[in-house]
Design an enzyme around this catalytic site. Structure first.
Site, PDB file in Angstrom:
ATOM      1  N   SER A 126       0.843  -1.195   0.000  1.00  0.00           N
ATOM      2  CA  SER A 126       0.000   0.000   0.000  1.00  0.00           C
ATOM      3  C   SER A 126       0.876   1.241   0.000  1.00  0.00           C
ATOM      4  CB  SER A 126      -0.848  -0.018   1.273  1.00  0.00           C
ATOM      5  OG  SER A 126      -1.396   1.241   1.512  1.00  0.00           O
ATOM      6  N   TYR A 150      -1.434  -0.978  10.832  1.00  0.00           N
ATOM      7  CA  TYR A 150      -1.714  -1.576   9.524  1.00  0.00           C
ATOM      8  C   TYR A 150      -0.544  -1.315   8.569  1.00  0.00           C
ATOM      9  CZ  TYR A 150      -3.507  -1.879   4.761  1.00  0.00           C
ATOM     10  OH  TYR A 150      -3.653  -2.159   3.419  1.00  0.00           O
ATOM     11  N   LYS A 154       2.373  -3.854   6.589  1.00  0.00           N
ATOM     12  CA  LYS A 154       2.738  -3.861   5.161  1.00  0.00           C
ATOM     13  C   LYS A 154       4.249  -3.687   4.997  1.00  0.00           C
ATOM     14  CE  LYS A 154      -1.300  -4.546   3.410  1.00  0.00           C
ATOM     15  NZ  LYS A 154      -1.581  -5.865   2.849  1.00  0.00           N
TER      16      LYS A 154
HETATM   17  P1  NAD Z   1     -10.807  -7.421   1.428  1.00  0.00           P
HETATM   18  O1  NAD Z   1     -10.988  -7.422   2.901  1.00  0.00           O
HETATM   19  O2  NAD Z   1     -12.004  -7.222   0.565  1.00  0.00           O
HETATM   20  O3  NAD Z   1     -10.081  -8.763   0.962  1.00  0.00           O
HETATM   21  C1  NAD Z   1      -9.166  -9.455   1.792  1.00  0.00           C
HETATM   22  C2  NAD Z   1      -9.552 -10.921   1.743  1.00  0.00           C
HETATM   23  O4  NAD Z   1      -8.642 -11.674   2.555  1.00  0.00           O
HETATM   24  C3  NAD Z   1     -10.964 -11.185   2.273  1.00  0.00           C
HETATM   25  O5  NAD Z   1     -11.650 -12.039   1.384  1.00  0.00           O
HETATM   26  C4  NAD Z   1     -10.706 -11.884   3.618  1.00  0.00           C
HETATM   27  O6  NAD Z   1     -11.749 -12.772   3.954  1.00  0.00           O
HETATM   28  C5  NAD Z   1      -9.390 -12.592   3.349  1.00  0.00           C
HETATM   29  N1  NAD Z   1      -8.579 -12.868   4.542  1.00  0.00           N
HETATM   30  C6  NAD Z   1      -8.249 -12.007   5.538  1.00  0.00           C
HETATM   31  N2  NAD Z   1      -7.483 -12.641   6.446  1.00  0.00           N
HETATM   32  C7  NAD Z   1      -7.320 -13.919   6.005  1.00  0.00           C
HETATM   33  C8  NAD Z   1      -6.628 -15.049   6.505  1.00  0.00           C
HETATM   34  N3  NAD Z   1      -5.951 -14.995   7.659  1.00  0.00           N
HETATM   35  N4  NAD Z   1      -6.662 -16.204   5.797  1.00  0.00           N
HETATM   36  C9  NAD Z   1      -7.354 -16.269   4.633  1.00  0.00           C
HETATM   37  N5  NAD Z   1      -8.028 -15.234   4.108  1.00  0.00           N
HETATM   38  C10 NAD Z   1      -8.012 -14.061   4.792  1.00  0.00           C
HETATM   39  O7  NAD Z   1      -9.691  -6.309   1.099  1.00  0.00           O
HETATM   40  P2  NAD Z   1      -9.199  -5.732  -0.294  1.00  0.00           P
HETATM   41  O8  NAD Z   1      -9.595  -4.307  -0.356  1.00  0.00           O
HETATM   42  O9  NAD Z   1      -9.556  -6.626  -1.399  1.00  0.00           O
HETATM   43  O10 NAD Z   1      -7.629  -5.763  -0.046  1.00  0.00           O
HETATM   44  C11 NAD Z   1      -6.816  -6.845  -0.493  1.00  0.00           C
HETATM   45  C12 NAD Z   1      -5.381  -6.580  -0.066  1.00  0.00           C
HETATM   46  O11 NAD Z   1      -4.958  -5.333  -0.595  1.00  0.00           O
HETATM   47  C13 NAD Z   1      -5.203  -6.501   1.455  1.00  0.00           C
HETATM   48  O12 NAD Z   1      -3.980  -7.117   1.789  1.00  0.00           O
HETATM   49  C14 NAD Z   1      -5.141  -5.013   1.704  1.00  0.00           C
HETATM   50  O13 NAD Z   1      -4.388  -4.702   2.850  1.00  0.00           O
HETATM   51  C15 NAD Z   1      -4.449  -4.514   0.442  1.00  0.00           C
HETATM   52  N6  NAD Z   1      -4.739  -3.109   0.146  1.00  0.00           N
HETATM   53  C16 NAD Z   1      -6.039  -2.691   0.053  1.00  0.00           C
HETATM   54  C17 NAD Z   1      -6.309  -1.348  -0.191  1.00  0.00           C
HETATM   55  C18 NAD Z   1      -7.728  -0.839  -0.257  1.00  0.00           C
HETATM   56  O14 NAD Z   1      -7.935   0.366  -0.112  1.00  0.00           O
HETATM   57  N7  NAD Z   1      -8.725  -1.670  -0.503  1.00  0.00           N
HETATM   58  C19 NAD Z   1      -5.255  -0.438  -0.367  1.00  0.00           C
HETATM   59  C20 NAD Z   1      -3.945  -0.904  -0.289  1.00  0.00           C
HETATM   60  C21 NAD Z   1      -3.699  -2.254  -0.032  1.00  0.00           C
END
Ligand code: NAD
Ligand code: UDP
Length: 340
Positions: A126, A150, A154
């Protein structure tokens, strides 16, 4: 023999859109998710959209033995690792939960990959790892300094991946630093389904548009920006998903550990986003000015040159398209996947 890309967290917001793009690009996939923040229905809809079935395995990335067996069963040599928790506020309230899920989860994945001889990984990082901007736009060599648990997770995972590559050069790694993902698949069938009150700007505005929230709280209009509201780099989730396909193509061809920004390279203010979303909905949406949100910075956006040069990728969808697609998803599915 079965040979698939394992997508951890593939039922989530960015994961589900990436599954669509991977399938469209001709890859076979398997999803591994514990559904802590998602619904298996998202995977069912991806299968419908692409007219292609794939294994969906319920499991926790911290379960190294199960993950190892899964990688071996499907002969996965490449992993796209989305699984993690992402709520900044909650990470300050319960840091142990975040370090455990995100950091211990990623360590478990690396152990499983080593055991299964899987050496290609694309990781969801991120822009938060850049911290307070020393200069803008952020380039990949901007100093790294996380400002909340958080962000720390990362940064720690990035460091673990860099060290893993130094010790084991056969690991091919792409660390993708996302800016602000929003929008939804053009079909309106998959999208972001936040649980509880949304923290992020676009899902909040979307719930104002459906009447689930009365007005957008604009967190500060006294920033040193042209209209006083905060500026971010909003990127369409489909553009972001395609960035993963490009990153996989790159690491399959090149050794190394790559860090790359996935952003549009342009900033938009809160008021500009509100205006664009109002246009998509066809009426002005209510808002009120509130005090600044603690921890927010005035502005940040990506320098996207490295992604263009190395991955041959750039974001192509405009803010208007982001809002139109987000609104189509939200108006068709006001309660996300619930009740489907
Ligand atoms: P999201 O919560 O929709 O998706 C994350 C998925 O991981 C979910 O389906 C959840 O059930 C699963 N999960 C969480 N912990 C788990 C575990 N221990 N074992 C198995 N599955 C697990 O989030 P997203 O927005 O799709 O984000 C995906 C990734 O991108 C994350 O790592 C997040 O930190 C990163 N990210 C997101 C954003 C944003 O703004 N959405 C920005 C930067 C980085
Ligand atoms: N924001 C806002 N009201 C909200 C949510 C967000 O004014 O209900 C502002 C926030 O202050 C920031 C921008 O919108 O300037 C993007 O916030 P978001 O939480 O979506 O992303 P982040 O700040 O994590 O980049």
């Amino acid at each position: 023999m079965d040979n698939r890309i394992l997508v951890t967290g593939g039922a989530g917001y960015i994961g589900s859109h990436t599954c669509v793009e991977l399938l469209n690009a001709g890859y076979d996939i398997a999803v591994y998710d514990n559904f802590i923040n998602s619904d298996p229905e998202a995977c069912a809809r991806v299968m419908q959209l692409c007219d292609k079935a794939f294994p969906v395995i319920e499991g926790d990335v911290r379960d190294t033995a199960h993950l190892t067996a899964t990688l071996k069963a499907h002969n996965c040599k490449t992993v796209v690792h989305f699984a993690g928790l992402k709520a900044v506020g909650e990470s300050s309230e319960d840091p142990v939960k975040y370090y455990d899920n995100n950091v211990a989860g990623s360590l478990s994945l690396l152990k499983a990959m080593q055991a299964a001889e899987a050496t290609n990984i694309v990781f969801s990082s991120s822009a938060t790892v850049y911290g307070e901007p020393e200069f803008l736009p952020y380039t990949e060599d901007h100093p790294l300094r996380a400002t909340n648990p958080y962000g720390q997770t990362k940064l720690m995972i990035e460091n673990i991946l860099r060290d893993t590559h130094s010790a084991n050069p056969q690991f091919r790694i792409a660390i993708l630093r996302y800016f602000n993902p929003c929008g939804a698949h053009q079909s309106g069938r998959i999208g972001e389904a936040p649980k509880g009150v949304p923290n992020n700007l676009m899902p909040y505005i979307a719930q104002v548009a459906t009447g689930q929230r009365d007005a957008l709280n604009i967190w500060g209009n006294d920033y040193p920006t042209p209209d006083g509201t905060g500026i971010r780099d909003y990127i369409h989730v489909v553009d972001l998903a395609k960035g993963h396909v490009s990153a996989i193509a790159y690491i399959l061809e090149h050794e190394g550990c790559l860090e790359v920004n996935l952003g549009s390279g342009r900033g938009a203010s809160v008021l500009e986003v509100l205006k664009a979303f109002s246009k998509a909905v066809g009426r002005d949406l209510p808002s009120r000015i509130k005090a600044r949100r603690p921890g927010d910075v005035a502005a940040y956006y990506a320098n996207a040159d490295k992604a263009r040069a190395l991955l041959n990728w750039q974001a192509s969808r405009s803010l208007d398209e982001i809002c139109a697609d987000h609104w189509r998803w939200q108006s068709n599915n006001p309660n996300g996947y619930e009740g489907t």
